[in-house]
Design an enzyme around this catalytic site. Structure first.
Site, mmCIF file in Angstrom:
data_model
loop_
_atom_site.group_PDB
_atom_site.id
_atom_site.type_symbol
_atom_site.label_atom_id
_atom_site.label_comp_id
_atom_site.label_asym_id
_atom_site.label_seq_id
_atom_site.Cartn_x
_atom_site.Cartn_y
_atom_site.Cartn_z
ATOM 1 N N GLY A 15 0.786 -1.220 0.000
ATOM 2 C CA GLY A 15 0.000 0.000 0.000
ATOM 3 C C GLY A 15 0.819 1.271 0.000
ATOM 4 O O GLY A 15 0.270 2.368 0.126
ATOM 5 N N SER A 16 2.131 1.181 -0.185
ATOM 6 C CA SER A 16 2.962 2.387 -0.154
ATOM 7 C C SER A 16 2.931 3.107 -1.497
ATOM 8 O O SER A 16 3.051 2.496 -2.547
ATOM 9 C CB SER A 16 4.406 2.001 0.193
ATOM 10 O OG SER A 16 4.874 0.995 -0.677
ATOM 11 N N LYS B 162 -1.128 -1.995 -12.651
ATOM 12 C CA LYS B 162 -0.970 -0.574 -12.338
ATOM 13 C C LYS B 162 0.243 -0.373 -11.452
ATOM 14 O O LYS B 162 0.461 -1.142 -10.511
ATOM 15 C CB LYS B 162 -2.217 -0.037 -11.637
ATOM 16 C CG LYS B 162 -2.249 1.477 -11.493
ATOM 17 C CD LYS B 162 -3.624 1.966 -11.082
ATOM 18 C CE LYS B 162 -3.865 1.771 -9.599
ATOM 19 N NZ LYS B 162 -5.239 2.104 -9.212
ATOM 20 N N LYS C 188 2.523 2.444 -9.104
ATOM 21 C CA LYS C 188 2.590 3.737 -8.429
ATOM 22 C C LYS C 188 3.777 4.513 -8.980
ATOM 23 O O LYS C 188 4.844 3.930 -9.203
ATOM 24 C CB LYS C 188 2.763 3.520 -6.922
ATOM 25 C CG LYS C 188 1.616 2.740 -6.291
ATOM 26 C CD LYS C 188 0.336 3.545 -6.270
ATOM 27 C CE LYS C 188 -0.796 2.749 -5.626
ATOM 28 N NZ LYS C 188 -2.028 3.559 -5.502
ATOM 29 N N ASP D 9 -0.287 5.512 -11.327
ATOM 30 C CA ASP D 9 -1.067 6.186 -10.284
ATOM 31 C C ASP D 9 -0.134 7.090 -9.491
ATOM 32 O O ASP D 9 0.812 6.610 -8.868
ATOM 33 C CB ASP D 9 -1.674 5.119 -9.365
ATOM 34 C CG ASP D 9 -2.587 5.695 -8.293
ATOM 35 O OD1 ASP D 9 -2.668 6.934 -8.177
ATOM 36 O OD2 ASP D 9 -3.223 4.907 -7.574
ATOM 37 N N ASN E 298 -1.211 9.313 -7.106
ATOM 38 C CA ASN E 298 -1.734 9.614 -5.776
ATOM 39 C C ASN E 298 -1.632 11.091 -5.397
ATOM 40 O O ASN E 298 -1.215 11.426 -4.290
ATOM 41 C CB ASN E 298 -1.039 8.729 -4.732
ATOM 42 C CG ASN E 298 -1.433 7.266 -4.883
ATOM 43 O OD1 ASN E 298 -0.796 6.535 -5.651
ATOM 44 N ND2 ASN E 298 -2.491 6.850 -4.225
ATOM 45 N N GLU F 165 -3.536 8.101 -13.119
ATOM 46 C CA GLU F 165 -4.536 8.182 -12.047
ATOM 47 C C GLU F 165 -4.120 9.213 -11.003
ATOM 48 O O GLU F 165 -2.954 9.289 -10.628
ATOM 49 C CB GLU F 165 -4.623 6.791 -11.410
ATOM 50 C CG GLU F 165 -5.643 6.651 -10.316
ATOM 51 C CD GLU F 165 -5.858 5.179 -9.959
ATOM 52 O OE1 GLU F 165 -5.767 4.313 -10.847
ATOM 53 O OE2 GLU F 165 -6.100 4.905 -8.776
ATOM 54 N N GLU G 223 -11.363 8.204 -6.448
ATOM 55 C CA GLU G 223 -11.369 7.528 -5.150
ATOM 56 C C GLU G 223 -11.400 8.502 -3.982
ATOM 57 O O GLU G 223 -11.853 8.148 -2.905
ATOM 58 C CB GLU G 223 -10.156 6.592 -5.017
ATOM 59 C CG GLU G 223 -8.830 7.308 -4.952
ATOM 60 C CD GLU G 223 -7.656 6.368 -4.629
ATOM 61 O OE1 GLU G 223 -6.926 6.012 -5.556
ATOM 62 O OE2 GLU G 223 -7.486 6.000 -3.454
ATOM 63 N N ASP H 213 -15.425 4.884 -5.295
ATOM 64 C CA ASP H 213 -14.908 4.166 -4.131
ATOM 65 C C ASP H 213 -16.100 3.870 -3.234
ATOM 66 O O ASP H 213 -16.964 4.729 -3.042
ATOM 67 C CB ASP H 213 -13.875 5.042 -3.407
ATOM 68 C CG ASP H 213 -13.307 4.369 -2.178
ATOM 69 O OD1 ASP H 213 -12.179 3.875 -2.258
ATOM 70 O OD2 ASP H 213 -13.988 4.337 -1.134
ATOM 71 N N HIS I 210 -12.124 2.161 -7.783
ATOM 72 C CA HIS I 210 -10.990 2.011 -6.881
ATOM 73 C C HIS I 210 -11.318 0.914 -5.876
ATOM 74 O O HIS I 210 -12.435 0.834 -5.376
ATOM 75 C CB HIS I 210 -10.758 3.323 -6.121
ATOM 76 C CG HIS I 210 -9.758 3.208 -5.018
ATOM 77 N ND1 HIS I 210 -10.108 3.245 -3.683
ATOM 78 C CD2 HIS I 210 -8.421 3.033 -5.051
ATOM 79 C CE1 HIS I 210 -9.010 3.131 -2.937
ATOM 80 N NE2 HIS I 210 -7.982 3.002 -3.736
#
Lengths: 430, 430
Positions: free
Chosen positions: A22-23, A218, A220, A248, A250, A274, A301, A324, A351
């Site tokens: 999740g980082s 996908k 990051k 993505d 973020n 994204e 999201e 989301d 998401h």
């Protein structure tokens, strides 16, 4: 006739920061968490409704406190009445002026309403003996329209528009339902692409994704352009030319920076970019979309409510809408988002990941396919293989597709043992 | 050298719903409340920093819990370090990724950060022995720029743009400061216009407003067009032709409805129409502004952050910007808003009223006049005569102007007896 007798809130936190699952460029060490709610009635069926807000650790207690603050709006009320008119129930929460002041319609209090609304939908679907997607997809167009609040939407979508969209999708509902039950719903995976993973893990997981039947992965991005270039090259080598690769950021960039950065990655034929910038920046996303075309912009999201979705569509600021399940005020507001997307002809690729987001959001995509857009045109649900083992009805993936759930409910029920084991205790005493 | 030793939070609620003070088309019976915070250090000066989020009752406990959640970010830190670089201190809160997830940058958690940031500014100004407006207005352009976070702003306002604006205003700073201390800052009043007031009270208070030297009053509208017409006629008769009358719909309308409604009130020569629709709707406000021109659109009190202010200016969606002292993440983010307004040449007329909003926001307008825009071109601060008696340095109005405060601090300190008397006790036991 039954009465709602309790709304129980729990602060559940998983120590995911230890593995850097999740980082990303904004969220470097999240502990995936849920501000979790259980709604109980005195009905003899013993059924309970489950919902949650997903957070990434600290502050989950504040989110839980906001859910708790809704208890006095619900406890003591007739359960059948509350569940019979979910449109009125939704407005009862969202129009409550002191609670509305705390947003309005955004942030902690709006997400708290979403958790409670989703828990009520879970209960309603269990009582109906149906998975939520099927319960929704079996409603008449008029019933579906009654779930949606059109306040602030009518310059883009009126109740009549919504009714026309839903009626257009009525023919073929049963064929699409059968197709769903047979083949499931397309997925893509973010599992390989977390920023904290080393090259070997990125390559291995990318290959595994292809082997598992996924047609899109996908990654990051957003910390360093050279690093992004290198990682994309590794991923492209691992998956070959036929698999789509999305990226993505973020929310890492400003508008000009996003355009420059993404254009620097043009050779990788990106499936989408994204969250290039602030989720509030309608005009910024529109400028980015123009600046990086034909690469599509994907976002949603962190979009706080239907008014934001409306504007992103009006401004052509996104080409892929990412709803989301736990950010807006629950199922009802996401139905508004689906109708808006159908009106503007934009595909929805939700998401997911986090805690239980896959389990929850699949119902919305499947409902959309059967009863709203009637389309699969490039639509996919995000898949990440975290924490599913803590849910009563975990999602299953086969050949890169979500297997269509058939168990009654909204998919949002966590195992009692998991809730107990991961309940956050600030004093460290179990 | 001193250490921050405590961040104390109190849930303070005033029973204003009994008199319908503050009643409007969306908020029918508010209990004006403050989620209040006091920051203590171990310095021998004994000075404390005070801040708050304004809410309208229920849910104030959730807001207080969010402020409480920030204690571990602050308690134990070196006070001089925290106060010396308020730009870094701001980013330390707003960039904290788990807390950011709860917005991002909006709603309960963002407002909580605002309360704490404002309390730190109160402490910093007290330590400097200056009223906050004067402390800010005495900073160099470079120091002021260092307070602002330009993330997500650079497509509209860069640090260089900001520096140029501030340098342009340097000549004349001392003359404008002297003028402020001599004559104060223009105000308008909302006191006559609450929806819950009867005709006699509306007429009486309108006449009193003129007698007190105000040149603009504001009426709440949006429940019923005939009723609005009738009340505007009464107010116009009471104040005569030379006093401006603004109206405030408190987000009551959809886009098309707003245009129709306001155009139906054209004969009253409206000073502005405030919050015609959702505060998130940039494109909607832009459409309304085009549809009701030349009547100006005013909004901002519920705008969640600088990204929203940026877009409203880019889209020409407002002609009067209404910052609020307790909605965004405090003084720093409001300085970003003031700089954006200066860049786009839009006047700022802050929202006030509530609990302590007049006391707090006047410092921003006065700082703007001395060091940012250097203008008074139609700028006014809202004034409502509620609850000032609970503050240590209540605002004073003379001849329709705010009297410029000279006491050290940010104006945000409530009297200990008031805090104690109005601390909310859910069990009713004092």
């Amino acid at each position: 006739m039954s009465t709602i007798i309790a709304l129980e809130t729990t602060d559940v936190r998983f120590p995911t920061s230890k593995s850097l699952d999740g980082s990303d460029a904004m969220n470097t060490d999240p502990d995936y968490s849920a501000a979790y709610v259980r709604i109980r009635t005195d009905a003899v069926d013993g059924l309970t409704g489950h919902g949650f807000t997903f957070t990434i650790g600290r502050g989950n207690d504040v989110q839980a406190a906001a859910i708790e603050a809704l208890a006095d709006r619900l406890v003591g009320r007739n359960a059948e009445e509350v569940l019979a008119d979910m449109g009125a129930t939704w407005r009862g929460f969202v129009y409550d002026s002191p609670l509305r002041w705390l947003g309005p319609e955004k942030g902690v209090m709006h997400m708290a309403i979403g958790a409670v609304v989703n828990a009520l939908w879970d209960l309603k679907a269990k009582r109906a003996g149906q998975p939520l997607w099927q319960l929704l997809a079996g409603m008449s167009p008029e019933e579906i329209v009654s779930l949606v609040d059109f306040r602030y939407l009518t310059d883009a979508l009126t109740p009549d528009d919504a009714l026309a969209i839903l009626k257009r999708a009525q023919p073929g509902r049963s064929e699409r339902e059968a197709a769903l039950l047979d083949s499931g719903y397309p997925a893509y995976t973010t599992t390989p692409g977390w920023l904290g993973y080393d090259d070997a893990k990125l390559t291995r997981l990318s290959r595994e994704a292809v082997a598992a039947g996924f047609t899109q992965i996908k990654l990051k991005v957003g910390n360093d352009p050279d690093e992004d270039n290198r990682r994309l090259r590794l991923a492209r080598e691992a998956v070959g030319p036929d698999i789509r690769i999305a990226v993505d950021a973020n929310q890492r960039w400003d508008v000009g920076q996003a355009i420059e950065w993404i254009n620097g990655l043009a050779e990788f034929d990106l499936a989408w970019v994204e969250e290039p910038t602030s989720p509030d920046d309608v005009l910024g996303h529109a400028a980015i979309a123009r600046g990086i075309a034909p690469v599509p912009v994907a976002t949603g999201e962190h979009m706080s409510n239907r008014v934001m979705f409306k504007q992103f569509l009006q401004a052509d600021a996104l080409q892929v809408m990412q709803i989301d399940s736990a950010r807006v005020a629950g199922i009802n507001e996401n139905i508004a988002a689906l109708l808006l997307a159908a009106k503007f002809g934009v595909r929805v690729c939700p998401h997911a990941g986090g805690v239980g987001l896959c389990e929850a959001v699949q119902h919305l995509s499947m409902f959309d396919y059967v009863a709203v857009s009637g389309q699969l045109d490039g639509r996919m649900i995000e898949y990440v293989d975290h924490l599913h083992e803590h849910f009563v009805t975990p999602v299953r993936i086969e050949n890169g597709n979500y297997v269509t759930p058939t168990a009654p409910g909204a998919g949002t029920e966590m195992l009692p043992d998991s809730i107990d084991a991961y309940t956050f205790r600030p004093d460290g005493i179990a």
